[in-house]
Scaffold this motif. Structure first.
Motif, mmCIF file in Angstrom:
data_model
loop_
_atom_site.group_PDB
_atom_site.id
_atom_site.type_symbol
_atom_site.label_atom_id
_atom_site.label_comp_id
_atom_site.label_asym_id
_atom_site.label_seq_id
_atom_site.Cartn_x
_atom_site.Cartn_y
_atom_site.Cartn_z
ATOM 1 N N LYS A 236 0.858 -1.189 0.000
ATOM 2 C CA LYS A 236 0.000 0.000 0.000
ATOM 3 C C LYS A 236 0.895 1.240 0.000
ATOM 4 O O LYS A 236 1.806 1.352 0.815
ATOM 5 N N LEU A 237 0.640 2.139 -0.919
ATOM 6 C CA LEU A 237 1.443 3.353 -1.019
ATOM 7 C C LEU A 237 0.994 4.358 0.041
ATOM 8 O O LEU A 237 -0.170 4.768 0.077
ATOM 9 N N VAL A 244 3.860 -2.730 3.800
ATOM 10 C CA VAL A 244 3.356 -4.097 3.671
ATOM 11 C C VAL A 244 2.036 -4.151 4.411
ATOM 12 O O VAL A 244 1.977 -3.948 5.625
ATOM 13 N N ALA A 245 0.962 -4.386 3.675
ATOM 14 C CA ALA A 245 -0.366 -4.307 4.282
ATOM 15 C C ALA A 245 -1.184 -5.508 3.840
ATOM 16 O O ALA A 245 -1.754 -5.510 2.758
ATOM 17 N N LEU A 246 -1.220 -6.498 4.658
ATOM 18 C CA LEU A 246 -2.032 -7.677 4.351
ATOM 19 C C LEU A 246 -2.490 -8.266 5.674
ATOM 20 O O LEU A 246 -1.893 -9.174 6.227
ATOM 21 N N VAL A 267 10.265 0.165 0.388
ATOM 22 C CA VAL A 267 9.277 -0.391 1.325
ATOM 23 C C VAL A 267 9.774 -0.034 2.714
ATOM 24 O O VAL A 267 10.818 -0.531 3.153
ATOM 25 N N THR A 268 9.063 0.848 3.419
ATOM 26 C CA THR A 268 9.564 1.387 4.681
ATOM 27 C C THR A 268 8.743 0.991 5.899
ATOM 28 O O THR A 268 9.197 1.191 7.030
ATOM 29 N N ALA A 274 -0.416 -6.576 10.075
ATOM 30 C CA ALA A 274 -0.094 -7.171 8.774
ATOM 31 C C ALA A 274 0.061 -8.684 8.842
ATOM 32 O O ALA A 274 -0.394 -9.412 7.963
ATOM 33 N N PHE A 275 0.720 -9.177 9.891
ATOM 34 C CA PHE A 275 0.935 -10.623 10.034
ATOM 35 C C PHE A 275 0.285 -11.160 11.305
ATOM 36 O O PHE A 275 0.655 -12.226 11.798
ATOM 37 N N SER A 276 -0.664 -10.429 11.817
ATOM 38 C CA SER A 276 -1.368 -10.852 13.027
ATOM 39 C C SER A 276 -2.099 -12.174 12.776
ATOM 40 O O SER A 276 -2.765 -12.347 11.751
ATOM 41 N N LEU A 277 -1.921 -13.114 13.697
ATOM 42 C CA LEU A 277 -2.595 -14.425 13.638
ATOM 43 C C LEU A 277 -2.226 -15.218 12.375
ATOM 44 O O LEU A 277 -2.958 -16.116 11.969
ATOM 45 N N SER A 278 -1.099 -14.910 11.782
ATOM 46 C CA SER A 278 -0.694 -15.606 10.557
ATOM 47 C C SER A 278 0.013 -16.915 10.891
ATOM 48 O O SER A 278 0.377 -17.192 12.035
ATOM 49 N N ASN A 279 0.244 -17.722 9.847
ATOM 50 C CA ASN A 279 0.936 -19.008 9.995
ATOM 51 C C ASN A 279 2.392 -18.948 9.553
ATOM 52 O O ASN A 279 3.021 -19.990 9.351
#
Length: 448
Positions: A236-237, A244-246, A267-268, A274-279
């Motif tokens: 995301k700009l 990094v926005a996912l 990419v700053t 963004a990676f909350s609760l990710s695997n």
């Protein structure tokens, strides 16, 4: 006279007959036993009886009391053959066969007809073995995709194969004559984002494809492929740079590489959650990152490794909380190696808040003499730090501001750098001093 002679002769004959008859009727019979004989398929038999040796009469008993008037009644007629058909057994290449025939169930004799009239000699029943009829198969060179074979001979009758034209060495397993198809792969790797493989030098087909090996450096050690970024990341700009926005990262790739640039733009940031609760199981943080949003790595419980290439840049990152720092979940790796001795670059003057939060794998810290500030919580819960190796003097260390929640630094033993043994040189009598050993790691000077 003639007539008288005839009369006399007749009288004599009649007298002889009467005398003979009288002799038989009055003599005592002498009998012998005739044993019973079973009838066969071809010969008649008889019942048991007794026969007078003098007069030839036959009797049903040894005492000659019961004469048998009908001599034919003692005979037992022949049974005749009781045949069944036996099917022909065909000859093979290596064994003889037999013709079809009728066999008597009683006597076992073999016949050419059902009535048993024409017996067959054993030698006439044999059908000779045919012998192999061999066809030559020449050797065929295998290819990348088609099997070949060595030369061999195969019987046109039975289908068996042989290594020689005399059929003396049989091929027990058909695979023994097969030369399996195979590619001739190059030793050089070809690669793309998905993995790496070898190309066949003969046909050019790709094979042996495997995924890249990930060691945290961003470069596969097998093929040299360098990741630009992990597929599945979304950018995301924000204010001219990318974030990094996912939220809830759910891509199949669990080893995440964050790029320094995307579409040529730095990419700053790593966005909130963004990676909350990710695997994800590992993440590589580039030196371009300056900010990590709130709860960026919250509950990323499967995260096992955090790869950092530039510690100076890492110390400058602004973390919105400890859950935004992946080190709150996983150990730190620098240049692919797990960190137990954390060496802060000499150029670093300040370590930001939560920078090394919960890093219990760290046992000691090397800090440059230019250090001025260790922000609050930078080493919070780093309970295994026992030694701080300071590259300056005790007076310089006293000027370093150590914020709250850094008890591990405050309580650790602080050693000051001395290239030479301060006790041997006579420059010190007490205190803690250190230098670099031959392996490049800090070593404490020990007073002898």
């Amino acid at each position: 006279m003639m007539k008288k002679s005839i009369i006399i002769i007749a009288i004599l004959i009649m007298s002889f007959v009467v005398l003979a008859y009288s002799a038989c009727t009055v003599h005592e019979h002498t009998t012998e036993r005739v044993d019973a004989v079973s009838a066969t398929c071809e010969k008649e038999g008889n019942i048991q009886y007794w026969k007078c040796t003098k007069c030839g009469k036959i009797f049903a008993d040894a005492n000659a009391k019961e004469e048998i008037d009908d001599k034919s009644s003692v005979s037992i007629p022949a049974k005749g053959h009781n045949t069944r058909y036996v099917e022909e057994i065909g000859a093979t290449c290596t064994s003889y066969g037999t013709v079809g025939y009728w066999k008597c169930r009683v006597c076992g004799k073999k016949f050419a007809d059902n009535s048993g009239n024409n017996e067959i000699p054993d030698e006439d029943m044999i059908i000779p073995a045919m012998g192999h009829k061999l066809i030559y198969h020449e050797a065929i060179k295998e290819s990348c995709t088609a099997d070949g074979n060595i030369e061999y001979w195969q019987c046109n009758y039975c289908g068996e194969s042989f290594f020689d034209e005399n059929a003396s060495v049989k091929v027990d397993d058909p695979q023994e004559i097969i030369v399996a198809a195979h590619h001739v792969y190059s030793n050089d790797w070809e690669c793309n984002d998905s993995g790496h493989w070898h190309d066949c030098l003969v046909c050019g087909e790709s094979g042996n494809a495997v995924e890249h090996t990930w060691d945290g450096t961003g470069v596969c050690p097998l093929c040299g492929y360098e990741w630009t970024y992990t597929p599945g990341l979304r950018f995301k700009l924000v204010n001219g740079t990318y974030e990094v926005a996912l939220s809830g990262y759910s891509a199949e790739v669990t080893d995440v590489v964050i790029p320094e640039t995307y579409n040529g733009i730095p990419v700053t940031q790593i966005g909130a959650s963004a990676f909350s609760l990710s695997n994800i199981t590992s993440v590589r943080i580039p030196s371009s990152i300056v900010h990590m949003g709130s709860q960026a790595f919250f509950a990323a419980s499967k995260l096992k490794k955090v790869y950092v290439d530039d510690l100076a840049a890492w110390c400058k990152i602004k973390f919105e909380g400890h859950a935004s720092n992946p080190l709150s979940t996983a150990p730190l790796y620098v240049n692919g190696n797990a960190v137990t001795v954390l060496e802060i670059p000499d150029t670093v003057t300040e370590i930001g808040k939560f920078a090394f939060y919960w890093q219990r794998s760290i046992q000691s810290v090397v800090i440059g003499a230019s250090m001025r500030n260790i922000d609050a919580g930078a080493f919070n819960y780093c309970d295994n730090i026992t030694t701080v190796f300071f590259k300056g003097t005790a007076s310089q260390w006293s000027t370093v501001n150590i914020g709250s929640y850094n008890g591990s630094c405050k309580e650790a033993t602080v050693c000051y750098y001395s290239e030479r043994d301060p006790f041997e040189e006579g420059t010190a009598t007490i205190g803690n001093y250190w230098h670099y050993g031959e392996n490049g790691e800090p070593v404490v000077w020990v007073k002898k």
